[in-house]
Design an enzyme around this catalytic site. Structure first.
Site, PDB file in Angstrom:
ATOM      1  N   GLU A  37      29.939  52.932  31.163  1.00 38.29           N
ATOM      2  CA  GLU A  37      30.817  51.763  30.941  1.00 38.29           C
ATOM      3  C   GLU A  37      32.164  52.207  30.381  1.00 38.29           C
ATOM      4  O   GLU A  37      32.220  53.020  29.458  1.00 38.29           O
ATOM      5  CB  GLU A  37      30.124  50.808  29.958  1.00 38.29           C
ATOM      6  CG  GLU A  37      30.184  49.376  30.355  1.00 38.29           C
ATOM      7  CD  GLU A  37      29.447  49.057  31.659  1.00 38.29           C
ATOM      8  OE1 GLU A  37      30.141  48.865  32.681  1.00 38.29           O
ATOM      9  OE2 GLU A  37      28.221  48.996  31.667  1.00 38.29           O
ATOM     10  N   HIS A  38      33.237  51.682  30.973  1.00 38.35           N
ATOM     11  CA  HIS A  38      34.614  52.051  30.602  1.00 38.35           C
ATOM     12  C   HIS A  38      34.878  53.541  30.845  1.00 38.35           C
ATOM     13  O   HIS A  38      35.747  54.136  30.223  1.00 38.35           O
ATOM     14  CB  HIS A  38      34.931  51.670  29.144  1.00 38.35           C
ATOM     15  CG  HIS A  38      35.054  50.174  28.965  1.00 38.35           C
ATOM     16  ND1 HIS A  38      36.274  49.527  28.971  1.00 38.35           N
ATOM     17  CD2 HIS A  38      34.122  49.216  28.815  1.00 38.35           C
ATOM     18  CE1 HIS A  38      36.078  48.220  28.805  1.00 38.35           C
ATOM     19  NE2 HIS A  38      34.780  48.010  28.712  1.00 38.35           N
ATOM     20  N   THR A  39      34.116  54.111  31.739  1.00 34.43           N
ATOM     21  CA  THR A  39      34.355  55.499  32.138  1.00 34.43           C
ATOM     22  C   THR A  39      35.179  55.554  33.425  1.00 34.43           C
ATOM     23  O   THR A  39      35.837  56.555  33.687  1.00 34.43           O
ATOM     24  CB  THR A  39      33.022  56.225  32.388  1.00 34.43           C
ATOM     25  OG1 THR A  39      32.181  55.376  33.174  1.00 34.43           O
ATOM     26  CG2 THR A  39      32.324  56.555  31.080  1.00 34.43           C
ATOM     27  N   GLY A 127      30.330  35.329  38.111  1.00 32.06           N
ATOM     28  CA  GLY A 127      30.802  35.500  36.741  1.00 32.06           C
ATOM     29  C   GLY A 127      29.748  36.030  35.781  1.00 32.06           C
ATOM     30  O   GLY A 127      29.951  35.993  34.567  1.00 32.06           O
ATOM     31  N   SER A 131      29.291  41.114  40.170  1.00 30.66           N
ATOM     32  CA  SER A 131      30.263  41.366  41.231  1.00 30.66           C
ATOM     33  C   SER A 131      30.042  40.551  42.504  1.00 30.66           C
ATOM     34  O   SER A 131      29.908  41.090  43.606  1.00 30.66           O
ATOM     35  CB  SER A 131      30.329  42.858  41.566  1.00 30.66           C
ATOM     36  OG  SER A 131      31.630  43.149  41.998  1.00 30.66           O
ATOM     37  N   SER A 132      30.038  39.256  42.333  1.00 32.45           N
ATOM     38  CA  SER A 132      30.013  38.371  43.496  1.00 32.45           C
ATOM     39  C   SER A 132      31.253  38.580  44.347  1.00 32.45           C
ATOM     40  O   SER A 132      31.229  38.361  45.557  1.00 32.45           O
ATOM     41  CB  SER A 132      29.908  36.914  43.047  1.00 32.45           C
ATOM     42  OG  SER A 132      31.034  36.528  42.292  1.00 32.45           O
ATOM     43  N   SER A 133      32.339  39.026  43.731  1.00 33.48           N
ATOM     44  CA  SER A 133      33.585  39.236  44.477  1.00 33.48           C
ATOM     45  C   SER A 133      33.457  40.427  45.430  1.00 33.48           C
ATOM     46  O   SER A 133      33.840  40.333  46.600  1.00 33.48           O
ATOM     47  CB  SER A 133      34.761  39.427  43.522  1.00 33.48           C
ATOM     48  OG  SER A 133      34.534  40.495  42.628  1.00 33.48           O
ATOM     49  N   GLU A 165      41.370  43.824  46.605  1.00 36.08           N
ATOM     50  CA  GLU A 165      41.254  43.206  45.271  1.00 36.08           C
ATOM     51  C   GLU A 165      42.485  43.516  44.423  1.00 36.08           C
ATOM     52  O   GLU A 165      42.975  42.665  43.683  1.00 36.08           O
ATOM     53  CB  GLU A 165      39.960  43.681  44.584  1.00 36.08           C
ATOM     54  CG  GLU A 165      39.681  42.932  43.300  1.00 36.08           C
ATOM     55  CD  GLU A 165      38.203  42.617  43.083  1.00 36.08           C
ATOM     56  OE1 GLU A 165      37.378  42.818  43.992  1.00 36.08           O
ATOM     57  OE2 GLU A 165      37.877  42.155  41.979  1.00 36.08           O
ATOM     58  N   ASP A 177      32.438  48.732  42.152  1.00 30.48           N
ATOM     59  CA  ASP A 177      31.694  47.590  42.695  1.00 30.48           C
ATOM     60  C   ASP A 177      31.503  47.711  44.197  1.00 30.48           C
ATOM     61  O   ASP A 177      30.405  47.507  44.729  1.00 30.48           O
ATOM     62  CB  ASP A 177      32.424  46.279  42.387  1.00 30.48           C
ATOM     63  CG  ASP A 177      32.596  46.064  40.896  1.00 30.48           C
ATOM     64  OD1 ASP A 177      32.054  46.868  40.111  1.00 30.48           O
ATOM     65  OD2 ASP A 177      33.282  45.092  40.517  1.00 30.48           O
TER      66      ASP A 177
HETATM   67  P1  ADP Z   1      32.209  38.646  39.527  1.00 32.07           P
HETATM   68  O1  ADP Z   1      32.683  39.486  40.653  1.00 32.07           O
HETATM   69  O2  ADP Z   1      31.806  39.470  38.335  1.00 32.07           O
HETATM   70  O3  ADP Z   1      31.115  37.690  39.903  1.00 32.07           O
HETATM   71  P2  ADP Z   1      34.896  37.734  39.705  1.00 32.07           P
HETATM   72  O4  ADP Z   1      35.733  36.880  38.826  1.00 32.07           O
HETATM   73  O5  ADP Z   1      35.384  39.080  40.071  1.00 32.07           O
HETATM   74  O6  ADP Z   1      33.432  37.783  39.040  1.00 32.07           O
HETATM   75  O7  ADP Z   1      34.645  36.975  41.064  1.00 32.07           O
HETATM   76  C1  ADP Z   1      34.147  35.652  41.032  1.00 32.07           C
HETATM   77  C2  ADP Z   1      34.924  34.830  42.032  1.00 32.07           C
HETATM   78  O8  ADP Z   1      34.461  35.149  43.346  1.00 32.07           O
HETATM   79  C3  ADP Z   1      34.674  33.364  41.882  1.00 32.07           C
HETATM   80  O9  ADP Z   1      35.539  32.788  40.945  1.00 32.07           O
HETATM   81  C4  ADP Z   1      34.972  32.863  43.286  1.00 32.07           C
HETATM   82  O10 ADP Z   1      36.365  32.751  43.469  1.00 32.07           O
HETATM   83  C5  ADP Z   1      34.517  34.000  44.151  1.00 32.07           C
HETATM   84  N1  ADP Z   1      33.185  33.773  44.746  1.00 32.07           N
HETATM   85  C6  ADP Z   1      32.055  34.447  44.512  1.00 32.07           C
HETATM   86  N2  ADP Z   1      31.050  34.044  45.321  1.00 32.07           N
HETATM   87  C7  ADP Z   1      31.590  33.089  46.125  1.00 32.07           C
HETATM   88  C8  ADP Z   1      31.093  32.274  47.215  1.00 32.07           C
HETATM   89  N3  ADP Z   1      29.845  32.381  47.652  1.00 32.07           N
HETATM   90  N4  ADP Z   1      31.949  31.407  47.795  1.00 32.07           N
HETATM   91  C9  ADP Z   1      33.213  31.306  47.370  1.00 32.07           C
HETATM   92  N5  ADP Z   1      33.734  32.041  46.380  1.00 32.07           N
HETATM   93  C10 ADP Z   1      32.948  32.915  45.762  1.00 32.07           C
HETATM   94 MG    MG Z   2      34.491  40.875  40.474  1.00 27.44          MG
END
Ligand code: ADP
Ligand code: MG
Length: 387
Positions: A37-39, A127, A131-133, A165, A177
């Protein structure tokens, strides 16, 4: 929600929305960082793995240059012309898929690029530090890579996701990620050298050894995360500069006595975290290869203590989650992610999962903390085509 359901539903949603069938469905997982972490921004080492929560993208190319994206998360269909994608012209979550379309053209040229329609669905929690992004970026990256016939390998696609990104979403993130999401394999971690960008898969052996990784999402929003993150980065840069190295990666534990002479106490503590954390990642990989996952618990816990005491990025909820999990049978536990909130992880024998879950939930209630979200993840395959 199981992955199969998502795959089918994303196809159907695409058809219902756009009125024709998608060419295919691609998917990419979220990720969790096991240790390191933080590496990353210190040119060091990380060991994340892709998790069994995925984003599915149903995709078809168009004959014009119109790009449309939609998600099960909201009603809006975002639309833009392929040539018009800039940081300013995209907004919201559409920045991730449009950003990837832009970044792919930057590296592979725009000769093969045409417009597209995309529908996205996901069971990656948003969130929670999973890493949903990156899951969106990587699902779209593998889809367009194939449909545009770009023939980029997964390592190149990881850089594409990061570029998207950084440049289009505007988040100054590293490549961890996307690497985990693209290179992950069942029950394997992705050992990444953030300087050379070399990545190696490492057998975790969790399934074989009857272990599972619990995510304990504290639901604490990342308080003061921006300022805290910037000041930690600045301390690391100052530490490296004072010690005469390009990055803290270039220091090992032997350098710490000298650092004690040269650095103020706060900078020293920050440097000590990074130096020892890099060492712990290397040791974790070595222990996994020689002794197996039941022997990495101490390294995980030492990582937490270092983040709590030296890097000072933990919060009470994370400390409580870690210590309670350890007391009730976790082999190792630590906060994961940038800190100041978010989730902890606890490597736990299967037979102890319910005890740890109940104990952490009860302890949080007793202390008046918000109810945590606790669930198991396993190491899953990276991004690929589903159908
Ligand atoms: P993390 O990557 O840790 O979950 P981030 O802030 O980097 O958090 O990314 C979250 C963002 O990704 C959300 O605010 C949204 O904009 C987008 N997101 C994630 N999953 C979806 C989805 N299935 N549909 C639309 N937007 C999504
Ligand atoms: Mg993210």
């Amino acid at each position: 929600m199981t992955s199969d359901l998502t795959e089918v539903s994303v196809h159907t949603h695409f058809e219902n929305l756009y009125g024709y069938e998608p060419t295919g469905v691609w998917s990419a997982p979220g990720r969790v960082n096991l240790i390191g972490e933080h590496t990353d921004y210190n040119d060091g080492f990380v060991l994340p793995f892709a998790i069994n929560r995925r984003t599915f993208a149903a995709v078809a190319l168009r004959t014009d240059t119109v790009c449309r994206v939609a998600s099960s998360f909201e009603q809006t269909v975002h639309e833009i012309d392929l040539a018009g994608i800039t940081r300013e012209s995209v907004s919201d979550w559409a920045a991730y898929p449009f950003g990837v379309a832009w970044a792919l053209q930057q590296v592979a040229g725009s000769e093969n690029a045409t417009g597209f329609d995309i529908f996205i669905d996901s069971d990656v929690p948003v969130g929670a530090g999973l890493s949903s992004s990156a899951a969106i970026e990587c699902a779209v990256a593998v889809a367009l890579n194939e449909l545009w016939n770009l023939e980029l390998d997964h390592r190149a696609l990881a850089r594409v996701g990061q570029h998207a990104e950084n440049a289009i979403v505007g988040a100054p993130t590293g490549i961890m990620d996307q690497s985990a999401s693209l290179l992950g394999e069942t029950d394997h971690g992705v050992f990444l050298d953030c300087r050379s960008l070399e990545a190696e898969v490492v057998d975790l052996g969790f399934a074989r050894e009857g272990l599972e990784l619990l995510i304990i999402d504290t639901k604490v929003a990342h308080r003061h995360a921006d300022g805290g993150y910037a000041s930690r980065r600045a301390a690391c840069e100052l530490g490296a500069q004072t010690m005469g190295v390009a990055a803290l990666r270039d220091l090992n534990a032997d350098a710490l006595p000298n650092a004690t002479e040269l650095l103020d106490p706060l900078t020293l503590a920050r440097v000590r975290h990074v130096v020892t954390e890099n060492q712990r990642v290397l040791e974790t990989v070595a222990v996994l290869r020689t002794q197996g996952p039941r022997f990495i618990g101490e390294l995980m816990h030492a990582s937490h203590v270092s983040m709590r005491d030296d890097f000072e990025i933990s919060v009470d909820e994370l400390d409580t989650a870690v210590e309670t999990a350890m007391r009730h049978g976790a082999i190792g536990a630590r906060m994961t992610g940038g800190g100041f909130g978010g989730a902890a992880i606890a490597l736990t024998p299967v037979e102890k999962i319910s005890e740890v879950t109940l104990a952490v939930t009860a302890e949080f209630a007793l202390l008046g903390y918000a109810k945590p979200d606790i669930f198991v993840v396993s190491a899953a395959p990276g991004a690929h085509r589903e159908e």
